[in-house]
Write a protein that holds these residues in place. Structure first.
Motif, mmCIF file in Angstrom:
data_model
loop_
_atom_site.group_PDB
_atom_site.id
_atom_site.type_symbol
_atom_site.label_atom_id
_atom_site.label_comp_id
_atom_site.label_asym_id
_atom_site.label_seq_id
_atom_site.Cartn_x
_atom_site.Cartn_y
_atom_site.Cartn_z
ATOM 1 N N LYS A 25 22.421 38.681 116.464
ATOM 2 C CA LYS A 25 22.886 37.513 117.188
ATOM 3 C C LYS A 25 24.187 37.822 117.988
ATOM 4 C CE LYS A 25 23.242 33.957 114.815
ATOM 5 N NZ LYS A 25 23.057 34.499 113.363
ATOM 6 N N ALA A 45 31.757 30.387 114.779
ATOM 7 C CA ALA A 45 33.191 30.526 114.701
ATOM 8 C C ALA A 45 33.748 29.021 114.573
ATOM 9 C CB ALA A 45 33.772 31.169 115.574
ATOM 10 N N ARG A 48 33.124 27.601 111.203
ATOM 11 C CA ARG A 48 34.123 28.393 110.267
ATOM 12 C C ARG A 48 35.492 27.754 110.346
ATOM 13 N NH1 ARG A 48 32.638 33.351 108.123
ATOM 14 N NH2 ARG A 48 30.481 33.880 108.511
ATOM 15 N N ARG A 103 36.722 34.408 108.703
ATOM 16 C CA ARG A 103 35.923 35.692 108.355
ATOM 17 C C ARG A 103 35.994 35.800 106.790
ATOM 18 N NH1 ARG A 103 32.112 35.474 112.387
ATOM 19 N NH2 ARG A 103 33.491 34.559 113.909
ATOM 20 N N SER A 112 28.621 26.716 104.625
ATOM 21 C CA SER A 112 27.400 26.139 104.497
ATOM 22 C C SER A 112 27.466 24.462 104.342
ATOM 23 C CB SER A 112 26.262 26.803 103.990
ATOM 24 O OG SER A 112 25.907 28.050 104.373
ATOM 25 N N SER A 115 28.720 22.829 107.373
ATOM 26 C CA SER A 115 28.166 22.749 108.460
ATOM 27 C C SER A 115 26.722 21.901 108.315
ATOM 28 C CB SER A 115 27.818 24.090 108.831
ATOM 29 O OG SER A 115 26.822 24.744 107.810
ATOM 30 N N ARG A 121 28.593 18.328 112.709
ATOM 31 C CA ARG A 121 27.655 18.673 113.847
ATOM 32 C C ARG A 121 27.884 18.013 114.858
ATOM 33 N NH1 ARG A 121 25.215 22.604 111.452
ATOM 34 N NH2 ARG A 121 24.356 23.065 113.493
ATOM 35 N N ARG A 192 22.298 31.428 102.132
ATOM 36 C CA ARG A 192 22.657 30.717 103.481
ATOM 37 C C ARG A 192 21.323 30.347 104.162
ATOM 38 N NH1 ARG A 192 26.614 32.569 107.615
ATOM 39 N NH2 ARG A 192 27.481 34.227 106.388
ATOM 40 N N ARG A 199 18.472 22.291 105.704
ATOM 41 C CA ARG A 199 19.429 21.092 105.986
ATOM 42 C C ARG A 199 18.489 19.967 106.748
ATOM 43 N NH1 ARG A 199 23.223 24.656 109.153
ATOM 44 N NH2 ARG A 199 22.226 24.520 111.218
#
Ligand code: DC
Length: 245
Positions: A25, A45, A48, A103, A112, A115, A121, A192, A199
């Motif tokens: 991606k 990002a 993260r 990273r 995970s 998120s 979200r 992941r 979810r």
């Protein structure tokens, strides 16, 4: 028949790229942004960055309220211009460059959890939509075509076999001097995938109306050409419908 429901002029210059880890991606999204003069929005990002913020402040990773409170007290900046396509999106936290910190293995393991949280979200999707409304862009992530911008003119879902994704991740880790065994990488990717796809809020799905491309046996240039063809087809259709040709 071609679906014309996403022919809104506001979304004529929005491309979304979704897919699991290692599907190619980000490389493709940056190439498209550079070639078409769009900005690149790396939504991963952003998840993260909030995860790093939680870790730095010793906040429980499930405590969405405290994470958002910390975010409100901080200045998070994302540089969405594409310079070198081999480099990550530059991310600043209170003026400090955290591009590489987000990273790290620690953030990779924790992201995970963060998120999955609905309030997180909601907060980030709002920010992503604001960014997308300001400039023509390529949005890359796990829910950009299904949730963030379902009416984008060109929606792509990239996928690849687990073996190929492990190979790509191994190469990427090697370039960053992080060594993990193939087995460890496979476990990490499978875990992941499981979390992202199962979810409750905005799971990773193939968005309605998206083109699915399996990149396992394709070179990056071939993937790039296929997407450009799809994008140009959509633009031409848009112009035809609007009598611009
Ligand atoms: O693409 P990435 O590896 O940088 O993404 C990091 C994590 O963020 C990944 O585990 C899934 C999550 N993510 C998400 O839930 N929704 C997005 N739009 C982008 C990323």
């Amino acid at each position: 028949m071609m679906n014309t429901s996403n022919m809104d002029p506001e979304n004529i210059n929005i491309i979304t790229i979704d897919g699991p880890a290692g599907s190619g991606k980000s490389t493709i999204a940056k190439m498209l942004a550079k070639e078409l003069g769009l900005i690149y929005i790396d939504t991963g990002a952003m998840y993260r960055a909030l995860t790093l913020l939680a870790l730095k402040n010793n906040i429980d990773l499930n405590d969405e309220k405290s994470i958002l409170l910390a975010a409100d007290k901080s200045i998070l900046e994302f540089d969405n211009s594409v310079g070198d396509i081999n480099k990550y999106t530059k991310v600043l936290l209170n003026g400090k460059d955290i591009t590489l910190d987000i990273r790290s293995k620690k953030v990779g393991e924790a992201v995970s959890i963060v998120s999955k949280l609905s309030k997180i979200r909601k907060y980030l999707v709002k920010l992503q939509r604001e960014m997308a409304s300001k400039s023509p862009c390529v949005l890359e992530g796990r829910d950009t075509g299904s949730v963030v911008c379902p009416s984008a003119i060109c929606k792509i879902y990239l996928t690849a076999s687990i073996e190929e994704r492990v190979k790509r991740r191994e190469k990427q880790l090697c370039e960053n001097n992080q060594l993990l065994s193939k087995e460890q990488i496979k476990c990490e990717i499978e875990s992941r995938d499981r979390i992202d796809s199962s979810r409750q809020d905005s799971p990773l799905i193939v968005p309605d109306g998206s083109a699915v491309i399996d990149t396992s046996c394709m070179s990056i240039n071939d993937v790039f050409s296929s997407i450009k063809k799809i994008y140009n087809g959509k633009i031409n259709l848009y112009k035809k419908i609007n009598h611009q040709v």
